[in-house]
Write a protein that holds these residues in place. Structure first.
Motif, PDB file in Angstrom:
ATOM      1  N   SER A  56     -10.897  12.279 143.535  1.00  7.61           N
ATOM      2  CA  SER A  56     -11.698  12.975 144.705  1.00  7.61           C
ATOM      3  C   SER A  56     -13.370  12.811 144.076  1.00  7.61           C
ATOM      4  O   SER A  56     -13.491  12.962 142.967  1.00  7.61           O
ATOM      5  CB  SER A  56     -11.596  14.321 144.798  1.00  7.61           C
ATOM      6  OG  SER A  56     -10.161  14.516 145.154  1.00  7.61           O
ATOM      7  N   CYS A  57     -13.862  12.333 145.008  1.00 12.69           N
ATOM      8  CA  CYS A  57     -15.465  12.191 144.628  1.00 12.69           C
ATOM      9  C   CYS A  57     -16.268  13.373 145.652  1.00 12.69           C
ATOM     10  O   CYS A  57     -15.931  13.482 146.770  1.00 12.69           O
ATOM     11  CB  CYS A  57     -15.834  10.962 145.122  1.00 12.69           C
ATOM     12  SG  CYS A  57     -14.768   9.569 144.256  1.00 12.69           S
ATOM     13  N   CYS A  58     -17.762  13.545 145.155  1.00 16.82           N
ATOM     14  CA  CYS A  58     -18.442  14.334 145.767  1.00 16.82           C
ATOM     15  C   CYS A  58     -19.747  14.254 145.454  1.00 16.82           C
ATOM     16  O   CYS A  58     -19.970  13.790 144.286  1.00 16.82           O
ATOM     17  CB  CYS A  58     -18.079  15.752 146.056  1.00 16.82           C
ATOM     18  SG  CYS A  58     -17.835  16.591 144.239  1.00 16.82           S
ATOM     19  N   ASN A  59     -20.943  14.823 145.850  1.00 19.13           N
ATOM     20  CA  ASN A  59     -22.305  14.513 145.664  1.00 19.13           C
ATOM     21  C   ASN A  59     -23.120  15.651 145.596  1.00 19.13           C
ATOM     22  O   ASN A  59     -24.248  15.326 145.750  1.00 19.13           O
ATOM     23  CB  ASN A  59     -22.876  13.303 146.305  1.00 19.13           C
ATOM     24  CG  ASN A  59     -22.867  13.495 147.680  1.00 19.13           C
ATOM     25  OD1 ASN A  59     -22.432  14.270 148.162  1.00 19.13           O
ATOM     26  ND2 ASN A  59     -23.280  12.492 148.352  1.00 19.13           N
ATOM     27  N   THR A  60     -22.685  16.873 145.500  1.00 18.78           N
ATOM     28  CA  THR A  60     -23.527  17.955 145.308  1.00 18.78           C
ATOM     29  C   THR A  60     -23.142  18.770 143.963  1.00 18.78           C
ATOM     30  O   THR A  60     -22.281  18.370 143.456  1.00 18.78           O
ATOM     31  CB  THR A  60     -23.290  19.076 146.471  1.00 18.78           C
ATOM     32  OG1 THR A  60     -21.835  19.252 146.554  1.00 18.78           O
ATOM     33  CG2 THR A  60     -23.616  18.347 147.873  1.00 18.78           C
ATOM     34  N   ASN A  61     -23.954  19.601 143.751  1.00 17.72           N
ATOM     35  CA  ASN A  61     -24.086  20.338 142.160  1.00 17.72           C
ATOM     36  C   ASN A  61     -22.724  20.999 142.092  1.00 17.72           C
ATOM     37  O   ASN A  61     -22.280  21.912 143.318  1.00 17.72           O
ATOM     38  CB  ASN A  61     -25.153  21.358 142.145  1.00 17.72           C
ATOM     39  CG  ASN A  61     -26.512  20.516 141.756  1.00 17.72           C
ATOM     40  OD1 ASN A  61     -26.510  19.640 141.238  1.00 17.72           O
ATOM     41  ND2 ASN A  61     -27.842  20.969 142.073  1.00 17.72           N
ATOM     42  N   LEU A  62     -22.131  20.688 141.308  1.00 21.59           N
ATOM     43  CA  LEU A  62     -20.728  21.492 140.700  1.00 21.59           C
ATOM     44  C   LEU A  62     -19.880  21.346 141.781  1.00 21.59           C
ATOM     45  O   LEU A  62     -18.865  22.370 141.830  1.00 21.59           O
ATOM     46  CB  LEU A  62     -21.233  22.974 140.380  1.00 21.59           C
ATOM     47  CG  LEU A  62     -22.168  22.889 139.334  1.00 21.59           C
ATOM     48  CD1 LEU A  62     -22.477  24.611 139.108  1.00 21.59           C
ATOM     49  CD2 LEU A  62     -21.895  22.502 138.039  1.00 21.59           C
ATOM     50  N   CYS A  63     -19.785  20.247 142.575  1.00 21.15           N
ATOM     51  CA  CYS A  63     -18.684  20.117 143.664  1.00 21.15           C
ATOM     52  C   CYS A  63     -17.296  19.729 143.158  1.00 21.15           C
ATOM     53  O   CYS A  63     -16.323  19.744 144.043  1.00 21.15           O
ATOM     54  CB  CYS A  63     -19.143  19.091 144.794  1.00 21.15           C
ATOM     55  SG  CYS A  63     -19.618  17.647 143.935  1.00 21.15           S
TER      56      CYS A  63
ATOM     57  N   THR B  50     -39.276  18.767 141.425  1.00 22.69           N
ATOM     58  CA  THR B  50     -38.436  17.576 141.352  1.00 22.69           C
ATOM     59  C   THR B  50     -37.683  17.450 139.847  1.00 22.69           C
ATOM     60  O   THR B  50     -36.549  16.757 139.904  1.00 22.69           O
ATOM     61  CB  THR B  50     -38.995  16.327 141.834  1.00 22.69           C
ATOM     62  OG1 THR B  50     -40.151  16.219 140.798  1.00 22.69           O
ATOM     63  CG2 THR B  50     -39.501  16.267 143.070  1.00 22.69           C
ATOM     64  N   ALA B  51     -38.233  17.879 138.980  1.00 20.57           N
ATOM     65  CA  ALA B  51     -37.515  17.698 137.653  1.00 20.57           C
ATOM     66  C   ALA B  51     -36.214  18.590 137.532  1.00 20.57           C
ATOM     67  O   ALA B  51     -35.226  18.269 136.745  1.00 20.57           O
ATOM     68  CB  ALA B  51     -38.490  18.149 136.481  1.00 20.57           C
ATOM     69  N   GLY B  52     -35.991  19.635 138.408  1.00 22.70           N
ATOM     70  CA  GLY B  52     -34.810  20.247 138.101  1.00 22.70           C
ATOM     71  C   GLY B  52     -33.835  20.037 139.101  1.00 22.70           C
ATOM     72  O   GLY B  52     -32.798  20.682 139.391  1.00 22.70           O
ATOM     73  N   HIS B  53     -33.991  18.774 139.731  1.00 21.43           N
ATOM     74  CA  HIS B  53     -33.095  18.379 140.731  1.00 21.43           C
ATOM     75  C   HIS B  53     -31.981  17.283 140.329  1.00 21.43           C
ATOM     76  O   HIS B  53     -31.627  16.576 141.243  1.00 21.43           O
ATOM     77  CB  HIS B  53     -33.699  17.911 142.170  1.00 21.43           C
ATOM     78  CG  HIS B  53     -34.113  19.152 142.719  1.00 21.43           C
ATOM     79  ND1 HIS B  53     -33.297  20.351 143.224  1.00 21.43           N
ATOM     80  CD2 HIS B  53     -35.112  19.454 143.262  1.00 21.43           C
ATOM     81  CE1 HIS B  53     -33.855  21.123 144.025  1.00 21.43           C
ATOM     82  NE2 HIS B  53     -35.324  20.574 144.040  1.00 21.43           N
ATOM     83  N   SER B  54     -31.682  17.120 138.889  1.00 22.59           N
ATOM     84  CA  SER B  54     -30.696  16.279 138.559  1.00 22.59           C
ATOM     85  C   SER B  54     -29.097  17.027 138.994  1.00 22.59           C
ATOM     86  O   SER B  54     -29.140  18.063 139.060  1.00 22.59           O
ATOM     87  CB  SER B  54     -30.514  16.070 137.042  1.00 22.59           C
ATOM     88  OG  SER B  54     -31.871  15.461 136.708  1.00 22.59           O
ATOM     89  N   LEU B  55     -28.356  15.935 139.273  1.00 22.53           N
ATOM     90  CA  LEU B  55     -26.977  16.511 139.870  1.00 22.53           C
ATOM     91  C   LEU B  55     -26.435  17.012 138.631  1.00 22.53           C
ATOM     92  O   LEU B  55     -26.258  16.497 137.402  1.00 22.53           O
ATOM     93  CB  LEU B  55     -26.238  15.133 140.263  1.00 22.53           C
ATOM     94  CG  LEU B  55     -24.924  15.573 140.664  1.00 22.53           C
ATOM     95  CD1 LEU B  55     -24.686  16.238 142.020  1.00 22.53           C
ATOM     96  CD2 LEU B  55     -24.345  14.218 141.113  1.00 22.53           C
ATOM     97  N   ARG B  56     -25.535  18.125 138.831  1.00 22.25           N
ATOM     98  CA  ARG B  56     -24.677  18.828 137.811  1.00 22.25           C
ATOM     99  C   ARG B  56     -23.197  18.690 138.319  1.00 22.25           C
ATOM    100  O   ARG B  56     -22.823  18.973 139.521  1.00 22.25           O
ATOM    101  CB  ARG B  56     -25.309  20.000 137.569  1.00 22.25           C
ATOM    102  CG  ARG B  56     -26.517  20.293 136.860  1.00 22.25           C
ATOM    103  CD  ARG B  56     -27.058  21.760 136.605  1.00 22.25           C
ATOM    104  NE  ARG B  56     -26.162  22.711 137.100  1.00 22.25           N
ATOM    105  CZ  ARG B  56     -26.398  23.806 138.063  1.00 22.25           C
ATOM    106  NH1 ARG B  56     -27.444  23.332 138.646  1.00 22.25           N
ATOM    107  NH2 ARG B  56     -25.672  24.507 138.349  1.00 22.25           N
ATOM    108  N   CYS B  57     -22.389  18.380 137.255  1.00 17.66           N
ATOM    109  CA  CYS B  57     -20.992  18.366 137.745  1.00 17.66           C
ATOM    110  C   CYS B  57     -20.335  19.135 136.583  1.00 17.66           C
ATOM    111  O   CYS B  57     -20.720  19.226 135.518  1.00 17.66           O
ATOM    112  CB  CYS B  57     -20.528  16.953 137.771  1.00 17.66           C
ATOM    113  SG  CYS B  57     -21.274  15.642 138.810  1.00 17.66           S
ATOM    114  N   TYR B  58     -19.237  19.548 137.046  1.00 17.64           N
ATOM    115  CA  TYR B  58     -18.024  19.952 135.909  1.00 17.64           C
ATOM    116  C   TYR B  58     -17.515  18.590 134.931  1.00 17.64           C
ATOM    117  O   TYR B  58     -17.325  17.656 135.498  1.00 17.64           O
ATOM    118  CB  TYR B  58     -16.971  20.818 136.512  1.00 17.64           C
ATOM    119  CG  TYR B  58     -17.412  22.051 137.035  1.00 17.64           C
ATOM    120  CD1 TYR B  58     -17.464  23.100 136.167  1.00 17.64           C
ATOM    121  CD2 TYR B  58     -17.473  22.399 138.400  1.00 17.64           C
ATOM    122  CE1 TYR B  58     -18.200  24.241 136.436  1.00 17.64           C
ATOM    123  CE2 TYR B  58     -18.057  23.427 138.831  1.00 17.64           C
ATOM    124  CZ  TYR B  58     -18.424  24.692 137.949  1.00 17.64           C
ATOM    125  OH  TYR B  58     -18.489  25.554 138.555  1.00 17.64           O
TER     126      TYR B  58
END
Length: 145
Positions: free
Chosen positions: A87-94, A15-23
């Motif tokens: 534009s919005c999204c909620n998955t890693n690097l989306c 669970t610690a490695g599941h923070s959202l990542r964005c550009y």
């Protein structure tokens, strides 16, 4: 007992490695080439990509902004001189792709705006812009000592 501890530690590591990542980027040249990845802070659950177009007379400038946001709404907004599409999204690097530029197609709708003298001026709406907002505020002047 050892199995329970092992499962617990595995769960914590997973669970610690599941923070959202964005550009993330902020470009005043209109291009987010060389954008960086960022891990979003707690409470930031969406990635955003925005394109802003400013037009003053014959001069047009374009700004791109990307990053983590706590709340995001896809769409466009027209401030007159500045129009922005998001534009919005909620998955890693989306948010790799830049948000599209705001539409240049008039939709026939108009809103009133104030220029300091009157509030009877009209602003033409484009694309999916289908609502007018009314906002009031107070200009607070700082008291000098």
């Amino acid at each position: 007992m050892d199995v329970q501890i092992s499962v617990f530690l595995l769960f914590v590591l997973f669970t610690a490695g599941h923070s959202l990542r964005c550009y993330e980027c902020m470009s005043q040249t209109g291009s987010c080439a060389g954008q960086n990845e960022q891990t979003c802070p707690s409470g930031y659950s969406q990635c955003e990509s925005s394109t802003g177009i400013t037009k003053v007379g014959d001069i047009t400038s374009k700004v791109q902004v990307k990053g983590c946001v706590p709340v995001c709404q896809s769409g466009s907004i027209n401030f007159g001189l500045v129009r922005t599409a998001t534009s919005c999204c909620n998955t890693n690097l989306c948010n790799r792709q830049d948000a599209p530029e705001p539409s240049n197609v008039l939709n026939g709708k108009k809103c009133y705006y104030c220029d300091g003298q009157t509030c009877s001026n009209t602003l033409s709406c484009y694309g999916d812009e289908d609502r007018c907002l009314t906002e009031t505020g107070e200009n607070l002047k700082k008291e000098e000592d």
